[in-house]
Scaffold this active site. Structure first.
Site, PDB file in Angstrom:
ATOM      1  N   CYS A 142       0.893  -1.342  -0.056  1.00 32.18           N
ATOM      2  CA  CYS A 142       0.033   0.124  -0.066  1.00 32.18           C
ATOM      3  C   CYS A 142       1.010   1.491   0.087  1.00 32.18           C
ATOM      4  O   CYS A 142       0.632   2.363  -0.931  1.00 32.18           O
ATOM      5  CB  CYS A 142      -0.822   0.060   1.314  1.00 32.18           C
ATOM      6  N   HIS A 235      -2.435   6.435   4.358  1.00 30.69           N
ATOM      7  CA  HIS A 235      -1.000   6.498   4.664  1.00 30.69           C
ATOM      8  C   HIS A 235      -0.445   7.757   4.181  1.00 30.69           C
ATOM      9  O   HIS A 235      -0.509   8.047   2.666  1.00 30.69           O
ATOM     10  CB  HIS A 235      -0.327   5.379   4.092  1.00 30.69           C
TER      11      HIS A 235
END
Ligand code: NAP
Length: 340
Positions: A142, A235
């Protein structure tokens, strides 16, 4: 319509697959699978649903199965934990299924494409060198997805010599139930097992060159340090880049906003703008910007030039959508279009 199965359907990434595949124009869910603990239960009882839309009606009562290659389906999406995904995915590949995997197990195998369609859909062609009954295509970790998407316009314009990245990664990145509350409340937890290695190896493969059916990794140096922070999704990455050629900040901002490499393919999960530059000085922020482009847009901000060849910026990626299930679904849409 192509029928698809989801392995690890009860996990956080599995739930995103279920959510994103509801009413998909190419794919319909025909099987859901998870561990022995969930098998034989209706999905609504097996899953600890953690998304803010309801469980889609059509899968509520679907009986969860074991991860055995007995499904009636065309494609398999894998959201299994990496430590067990390898052999289970192999069973499906050997039985003739085409697998789109989120797990790390096969990402760095020589003949396995590691693809973010907007960056390197051409690498998908190496599936033709897989001499197995079925095929496997993987998407990156990710954080790597957000980093590499943001680096791509800079690499194309000015070539990259060196990258340093510090990540601030959301809790959902650790799956469910994830990190202990005593480790993350009132804290930043400065270690994520295996994450730094993944960022440093996968980025070079994705930005590498396709040559005679194999990938030659890019040659820049890359250094990563990863932290878990008390954010639910999204993130945030702080990135320092040294370029080979003198860089121009305004040119990079323009290239970010005009980055539309998939425009002609009209893929249903491709956002109109895969990258967006946010010019306010306190952006991007996970809570405010993670859902841009239905979670498929990576936002970039605070691009600053320190010297002719050194830059810093922030990038934000929705880890379970663009960073996981959304990227795998986009890979499957691209695979359908290319028909290898
Ligand atoms: P998770 O929430 O822990 O879910 C794991 C899933 O795998 C559950 O459905 C679980 O089923 C199933 N499972 C566990 N052990 C199994 C076994 N022995 N046999 C069959 N199924 C088993 O994890 P996640 O966050 O969704 O991550 C899934 C994968 O995606 C991992 O490889 C992860 O590295 C990768 N990934 C995650 C993210 C993210 O942001 N979370 C992003 C990119 C990639 P039960 O419910 O029955 O236990």
């Amino acid at each position: 319509m192509k029928r698809v199965a989801i392995l690890g359907a009860t996990g956080l990434v599995g739930q995103r697959f279920v959510q994103l595949l509801a009413n998909h124009p190419y794919f319909e869910i025909s099987a859901l699978a998870a561990s022995n603990m969930s098998a034989a239960k209706p999905y609504k009882e097996a899953v600890a649903w953690r998304l803010d839309t309801p469980i889609p009606e059509n899968v509520m009562d679907m009986i969860v199965q074991e991860c055995k290659p007995t499904f009636e389906c065309d494609y398999v999406f894998s959201a299994l934990p990496s430590d067990i995904a390898g052999p289970i995915e192999d069973e499906f590949i050997n039985a003739g299924y085409t697998v789109f995997s989120n797990a790390a197990s096969h990402r760095m195998d020589d003949n396995v494409p590691l693809v973010i369609p907007e960056v390197n859909y051409q690498h998908m062609s190496i599936v033709q060198s897989q001499h197995t009954n079925g095929k496997i295509i993987t998407n990156p970790n990710c954080s790597t997805i957000g980093l590499v998407m943001a680096l791509k316009p800079i690499a194309d314009l000015f070539d990259i010599e060196e990258v340093h990245v510090v990540t601030m990664q959301a809790l959902s990145g650790a799956g469910y139930p994830g990190v202990s509350s005593l480790d993350v409340v009132d804290n930043v937890y400065p270690y994520i097992n295996g994450e730094e290695e993944k960022i440093m190896t996968e980025s070079k493969k994705i930005l590498g060159n396709l040559n005679n059916g194999s990938i030659k990794p890019a040659l820049f140096d890359i250094f990563a340090q990863c932290n878990r922070v008390p954010v639910v999704d999204g993130h945030l990455l702080s990135v320092f880049v040294k370029t080979k050629k003198p860089a121009d900040v305004e040119q990079i901002k323009g290239a970010i906003n005009n980055f539309q490499p998939l425009k002609t393919f009209n893929l249903p999960s491709a956002p109109e703008h895969p990258l967006v530059y946010l010019s306010q000085k306190d952006t991007p922020q996970p809570r405010l910007h993670r859902n841009l482009g239905r979670g498929m847009t990576v936002s970039v901000g605070q691009l600053t030039q320190f010297s002719e060849r050194s830059l810093r910026f922030l990038a934000l990626v929705h880890n379970t959508i663009r960073g996981a299930a959304g990227c795998a679904i986009l890979n499957a849409e691209m695979y359908e279009t290319m028909r290898y």
